[in-house]
Design a protein around this motif. Structure first.
Motif, PDB file in Angstrom:
ATOM      1  N   LEU A 177      25.159  37.588  36.370  1.00 30.07           N
ATOM      2  CA  LEU A 177      26.127  36.745  35.679  1.00 30.07           C
ATOM      3  C   LEU A 177      27.555  37.045  36.119  1.00 30.07           C
ATOM      4  O   LEU A 177      28.362  36.135  36.285  1.00 30.07           O
ATOM      5  N   PHE A 178      27.859  38.336  36.324  1.00 25.57           N
ATOM      6  CA  PHE A 178      29.224  38.739  36.682  1.00 25.57           C
ATOM      7  C   PHE A 178      29.166  40.133  37.283  1.00 25.57           C
ATOM      8  O   PHE A 178      28.575  41.039  36.705  1.00 25.57           O
ATOM      9  N   ASN A 179      29.767  40.311  38.470  1.00 26.08           N
ATOM     10  CA  ASN A 179      29.712  41.595  39.165  1.00 26.08           C
ATOM     11  C   ASN A 179      30.847  42.493  38.655  1.00 26.08           C
ATOM     12  O   ASN A 179      31.952  42.501  39.201  1.00 26.08           O
ATOM     13  N   VAL A 180      30.549  43.241  37.614  1.00 26.40           N
ATOM     14  CA  VAL A 180      31.573  44.066  36.975  1.00 26.40           C
ATOM     15  C   VAL A 180      32.108  45.174  37.892  1.00 26.40           C
ATOM     16  O   VAL A 180      33.329  45.378  37.971  1.00 26.40           O
ATOM     17  N   PRO A 181      31.253  45.930  38.617  1.00 28.32           N
ATOM     18  CA  PRO A 181      31.792  46.976  39.496  1.00 28.32           C
ATOM     19  C   PRO A 181      32.774  46.441  40.531  1.00 28.32           C
ATOM     20  O   PRO A 181      33.775  47.105  40.844  1.00 28.32           O
ATOM     21  N   ALA A 182      32.499  45.252  41.089  1.00 24.29           N
ATOM     22  CA  ALA A 182      33.411  44.678  42.085  1.00 24.29           C
ATOM     23  C   ALA A 182      34.787  44.418  41.479  1.00 24.29           C
ATOM     24  O   ALA A 182      35.821  44.651  42.120  1.00 24.29           O
ATOM     25  N   LEU A 183      34.795  43.947  40.251  1.00 26.60           N
ATOM     26  CA  LEU A 183      36.071  43.723  39.576  1.00 26.60           C
ATOM     27  C   LEU A 183      36.775  45.041  39.284  1.00 26.60           C
ATOM     28  O   LEU A 183      37.992  45.169  39.450  1.00 26.60           O
ATOM     29  N   VAL A 184      36.013  46.043  38.887  1.00 25.68           N
ATOM     30  CA  VAL A 184      36.590  47.339  38.521  1.00 25.68           C
ATOM     31  C   VAL A 184      37.317  47.979  39.693  1.00 25.68           C
ATOM     32  O   VAL A 184      38.445  48.486  39.549  1.00 25.68           O
ATOM     33  N   VAL A 185      36.717  47.969  40.895  1.00 24.76           N
ATOM     34  CA  VAL A 185      37.358  48.643  42.028  1.00 24.76           C
ATOM     35  C   VAL A 185      38.648  47.938  42.431  1.00 24.76           C
ATOM     36  O   VAL A 185      39.622  48.575  42.848  1.00 24.76           O
ATOM     37  N   VAL A 186      38.698  46.621  42.295  1.00 22.09           N
ATOM     38  CA  VAL A 186      39.939  45.902  42.591  1.00 22.09           C
ATOM     39  C   VAL A 186      41.022  46.291  41.587  1.00 22.09           C
ATOM     40  O   VAL A 186      42.188  46.506  41.965  1.00 22.09           O
ATOM     41  N   LEU A 187      40.664  46.419  40.334  1.00 25.34           N
ATOM     42  CA  LEU A 187      41.647  46.797  39.323  1.00 25.34           C
ATOM     43  C   LEU A 187      42.124  48.241  39.513  1.00 25.34           C
ATOM     44  O   LEU A 187      43.296  48.556  39.267  1.00 25.34           O
ATOM     45  N   LEU A 188      41.231  49.124  39.963  1.00 30.60           N
ATOM     46  CA  LEU A 188      41.648  50.499  40.269  1.00 30.60           C
ATOM     47  C   LEU A 188      42.654  50.519  41.417  1.00 30.60           C
ATOM     48  O   LEU A 188      43.651  51.253  41.382  1.00 30.60           O
ATOM     49  N   ALA A 189      42.370  49.727  42.459  1.00 32.44           N
ATOM     50  CA  ALA A 189      43.307  49.638  43.583  1.00 32.44           C
ATOM     51  C   ALA A 189      44.647  49.096  43.120  1.00 32.44           C
ATOM     52  O   ALA A 189      45.709  49.562  43.546  1.00 32.44           O
ATOM     53  N   MET A 190      44.618  48.115  42.243  1.00 31.58           N
ATOM     54  CA  MET A 190      45.854  47.554  41.701  1.00 31.58           C
ATOM     55  C   MET A 190      46.683  48.637  41.000  1.00 31.58           C
ATOM     56  O   MET A 190      47.909  48.707  41.171  1.00 31.58           O
ATOM     57  N   ALA A 191      46.014  49.499  40.239  1.00 28.64           N
ATOM     58  CA  ALA A 191      46.727  50.557  39.522  1.00 28.64           C
ATOM     59  C   ALA A 191      47.443  51.495  40.488  1.00 28.64           C
ATOM     60  O   ALA A 191      48.591  51.899  40.250  1.00 28.64           O
ATOM     61  N   PHE A 192      46.793  51.857  41.607  1.00 28.26           N
ATOM     62  CA  PHE A 192      47.441  52.713  42.605  1.00 28.26           C
ATOM     63  C   PHE A 192      48.649  52.011  43.217  1.00 28.26           C
ATOM     64  O   PHE A 192      49.721  52.609  43.385  1.00 28.26           O
ATOM     65  N   LEU A 193      48.489  50.723  43.564  1.00 25.05           N
ATOM     66  CA  LEU A 193      49.565  49.993  44.218  1.00 25.05           C
ATOM     67  C   LEU A 193      50.779  49.829  43.313  1.00 25.05           C
ATOM     68  O   LEU A 193      51.921  49.849  43.784  1.00 25.05           O
ATOM     69  N   LEU A 194      50.551  49.675  42.049  1.00 20.91           N
ATOM     70  CA  LEU A 194      51.669  49.539  41.121  1.00 20.91           C
ATOM     71  C   LEU A 194      52.484  50.824  41.030  1.00 20.91           C
ATOM     72  O   LEU A 194      53.648  50.798  40.622  1.00 20.91           O
ATOM     73  N   GLY A 195      51.900  51.949  41.424  1.00 15.68           N
ATOM     74  CA  GLY A 195      52.616  53.221  41.391  1.00 15.68           C
ATOM     75  C   GLY A 195      53.605  53.398  42.526  1.00 15.68           C
ATOM     76  O   GLY A 195      54.453  54.291  42.471  1.00 15.68           O
ATOM     77  N   GLY A 196      53.507  52.577  43.587  1.00 12.85           N
ATOM     78  CA  GLY A 196      54.425  52.675  44.708  1.00 12.85           C
ATOM     79  C   GLY A 196      53.706  52.899  46.025  1.00 12.85           C
ATOM     80  O   GLY A 196      52.562  53.373  46.055  1.00 12.85           O
ATOM     81  N   ALA A 197      54.370  52.556  47.135  1.00 11.32           N
ATOM     82  CA  ALA A 197      53.754  52.639  48.457  1.00 11.32           C
ATOM     83  C   ALA A 197      53.439  54.088  48.839  1.00 11.32           C
ATOM     84  O   ALA A 197      52.376  54.371  49.402  1.00 11.32           O
ATOM     85  N   ARG A 198      54.344  55.021  48.555  1.00  9.22           N
ATOM     86  CA  ARG A 198      54.118  56.415  48.939  1.00  9.22           C
ATOM     87  C   ARG A 198      52.926  56.999  48.188  1.00  9.22           C
ATOM     88  O   ARG A 198      52.075  57.669  48.776  1.00  9.22           O
TER      89      ARG A 198
END
Length: 493
Positions: A177-198
């Motif tokens: 119905l919905f691939n939850v792990p695929a969504l989770v890893v994208v959101l984790l990556a988003m959290a890192f990116l919001l912290g800054g490029a370095r």
């Protein structure tokens, strides 16, 4: 070859009258592109990345995808000759990498090939290139995220004896119905990116180290299962199969150009960007070929059919134990997470450049003054890619990404030739050897591999281009910031 001490400063050329230049072919001067570096709505991107971080960005965006996810799809097409397919895809990428290296050192901006096309072939071609990049980066994030979920399931099974519910680990059409792990890893990556490029670069470096160790460990353990007979027949489906597999595997080289999207956050982009692009591609190709050679030697090629976690299965067959597959699954989880992180980074920076030019809404170029990152851009792109990952099957995603990438790479090869002719006086930090021969070879290989893809993939690509045309002529062309600016095109001939 590298031109030490190169500078982005070039003699200023006279501007032509905008009214005398067709709107679709108006070009953005290189000087304007470089002068805008880092500037966004409300803040600036921060220059914090050196050669090591840039190389790790490219390796992080590339290494892992083809081996951990797509290998199982490519081997049934090529047989043991999948090794040749990796070499073919790598050579195709290498010729284009030469062109990327020259342009990244000459035009060190966030837009990558989109900006290169804008400076050389005009706004319409730049839009087409940027639209292809959205397909390349955005869809590849989703495709890789799907593979991440499969290895999470493998890891849970090996450590806890649990499996994810099918309904929550597969998209519609594949029993879920919905691939939850695929969504989770994208959101984790988003959290890192919001912290800054370095901060994102530091996390990526750790993840790259883990996945290189994991792949080398696979080679060491699986080598015990190699049987000479598994390499025979070496090319069971002929050169056509090798070519088809190579086109699919080109998906695994997507990302070597990721460093070029960091042009406005690199400390010394003219020196470091060309080196990072070429070094990362050479290292990734060598490791891909090594792993592929061991994999097809340890498992008969016809048994790869339908396997999207082939390496773990090989380790289980060779050792008869669950420990090694579980350890590899952990490495794959980390590896694929780093691909999601770095490719998502590239996607946001390309949209940043397109937004700054007015071709997409201004929200994508708004920079948070505290973190120096395009926060709204990152959140919007992550939400889109995460939703796509949870709803679309992997195979269609991978091929659609390949064709968009090949098209964009082809345009980069053309851009090198055009800029050499229109701006021969520019200082270049790196020069493509034997130009225009190498760029023409790169263009030819891209076209050849594009035509190796099936009709369905071409249909998806055509539909994507049609949507892009509607967006450009309905929005971008009227809001372009070059609509009233002088264009030097008429004076560059």
């Amino acid at each position: 070859m590298l031109d030490q001490g190169a500078s982005p400063q070039t003699p200023k050329i006279p501007g032509g009258r905008q009214g005398g230049v067709p709107r679709l072919t108006r070009r953005k001067p290189v000087e304007m592109l470089v002068a805008e570096g880092g500037q966004g709505e409300g803040g600036e991107l921060r220059r914090s990345l050196g050669l090591w971080q840039l190389t790790m960005i490219s390796i992080g965006a590339t290494l892992g995808t083809g081996i951990f996810v797509v290998l199982g799809e490519a081997v049934p097409d090529a047989g043991p000759a999948v090794i040749v397919s990796f070499v073919l895809a790598g050579l195709t990428a290498l010729f284009s990498a030469f062109s990327y290296a020259e342009l990244a050192g000459t035009i060190p901006v966030a837009g990558s090939s989109y900006s290169y096309a804008y400076a050389t072939m005009g706004e319409l071609v730049a839009w087409v290139c940027g639209w292809c990049l959205l397909l390349e980066y955005g869809v590849s994030v989703a495709a890789v995220a799907v593979g991440w979920g499969q290895y999470i399931d493998e890891l849970l099974h090996g450590t806890l004896g649990l499996n994810l519910p099918q309904a929550l680990s597969a998209p519609p059409g594949e029993g879920g119905l919905f691939n939850v792990p695929a969504l989770v890893v994208v959101l984790l990556a988003m959290a890192f990116l919001l912290g800054g490029a370095r901060e994102s670069a530091r996390a990526n470096t750790v993840m790259v180290t883990v996945k290189v160790i994991a792949l080398l460990l696979f080679c060491a353990v699986a080598a015990a299962g190699i049987r000479a007979g598994n390499y025979q027949p070496f090319m069971p489906l002929g050169m056509a199969g090798v070519s088809a597999a190579g086109a699919t595997l080109f998906f695994s080289y997507i990302g070597f150009d990721a460093a070029s999207t960091a042009g406005e956050e690199a400390k010394d982009p003219q020196r470091d960007l060309p080196r990072a692009i070429l070094l990362s591609l050479v290292l990734v190709t060598a490791l891909y070929c090594l792993v592929a050679a061991v994999a097809v030697g340890a498992l008969p090629w016809h048994r790869f059919e339908g396997s999207e976690a082939a390496l773990s299965g090989i380790l289980h067959n060779v050792t008869g134990q669950g420990f090694w597959p579980t350890l590899l699954a952990f490495g794959a989880v980390v590896a694929i997470a780093s691909v999601v992180l770095t490719v998502l980074y590239g996607q946001t920076r390309i949209l940043f450049a397109m937004s700054r030019d007015g071709l997409v809404p201004a929200v994508f170029s708004k920079v948070d003054p505290r973190s120096g990152t395009p926060r709204a851009n990152t959140v919007i792109v992550s939400a889109f890619c995460g939703t796509l990952a949870a709803a679309v099957p992997l195979g269609n995603l991978a091929d659609a990404t390949s064709i968009g990438t090949l098209f964009a790479f082809g345009l980069v090869n053309v851009a090198v030739i055009v800029l050499r002719r229109t701006r021969p006086e520019m200082r270049r930090a790196f020069r493509v050897p034997l130009s225009p021969l190498f760029p023409l070879v790169g263009l030819g290989l891209c076209l050849w591999m594009m035509f190796s893809l099936d009709a369905v993939t071409w249909g998806v690509f055509g539909a994507w281009m049609a949507v892009g045309a509607v967006v450009y002529f309905g929005y971008g062309i009227r809001r372009s910031r070059l609509r009233t600016a002088p264009d030097p095109a008429s004076t560059e001939e």
